[in-house]
Design a protein around this motif. Structure first.
Motif, PDB file in Angstrom:
ATOM      1  N   SER A   1       0.823  -1.200   0.000  1.00 28.83           N
ATOM      2  CA  SER A   1       0.000   0.000   0.000  1.00 28.83           C
ATOM      3  C   SER A   1       0.865   1.261   0.000  1.00 28.83           C
ATOM      4  N   ILE A   2       1.906   1.259   0.803  1.00 29.21           N
ATOM      5  CA  ILE A   2       2.819   2.415   0.838  1.00 29.21           C
ATOM      6  C   ILE A   2       3.550   2.573  -0.484  1.00 29.21           C
ATOM      7  N   ILE A   3       4.030   1.477  -1.044  1.00 27.00           N
ATOM      8  CA  ILE A   3       4.738   1.543  -2.333  1.00 27.00           C
ATOM      9  C   ILE A   3       3.800   2.031  -3.429  1.00 27.00           C
ATOM     10  N   ALA A   4       2.560   1.539  -3.428  1.00 27.37           N
ATOM     11  CA  ALA A   4       1.591   1.964  -4.442  1.00 27.37           C
ATOM     12  C   ALA A   4       1.288   3.455  -4.325  1.00 27.37           C
ATOM     13  N   ARG A   5       1.243   3.974  -3.120  1.00 25.84           N
ATOM     14  CA  ARG A   5       1.015   5.409  -2.948  1.00 25.84           C
ATOM     15  C   ARG A   5       2.218   6.214  -3.428  1.00 25.84           C
TER      16      ARG A   5
END
Length: 77
Positions: free
Chosen positions: A67-71
């Protein structure tokens, strides 16, 4: 090849000797000597609970990391 393995083993033993010993070592050894611990573990499978909990926590960690990488790369808002 065997010399490299021995050298690596000696190096890792040196690194491990830098860390302190576990403060719970005596408590765990006392728990191992309980005669009825195996029977309790048969009714309440603590080992299985720990394995399932570990896998669950790993799945949650992967989800949050993705989720952090996608953001960061703007795949999600």
């Amino acid at each position: 090849m065997l010399d490299m393995k021995n050298l690596l083993d000696q190096f890792l033993q040196g690194v491990l000797s830098l860390f302190p010993l576990s403060p719970f070592r005596e408590v765990i050894q006392e728990l191992e000597s309980l005669p009825y611990l195996g029977y309790i573990n048969w009714f309440v499978p603590v080992g299985d609970f720990v394995k399932i909990g570990t896998v669950w926590l790993a799945a949650i960690a992967v989800y949050y990391a993705w989720s952090i990488i996608a953001r960061w790369i703007k795949l999600i808002s």
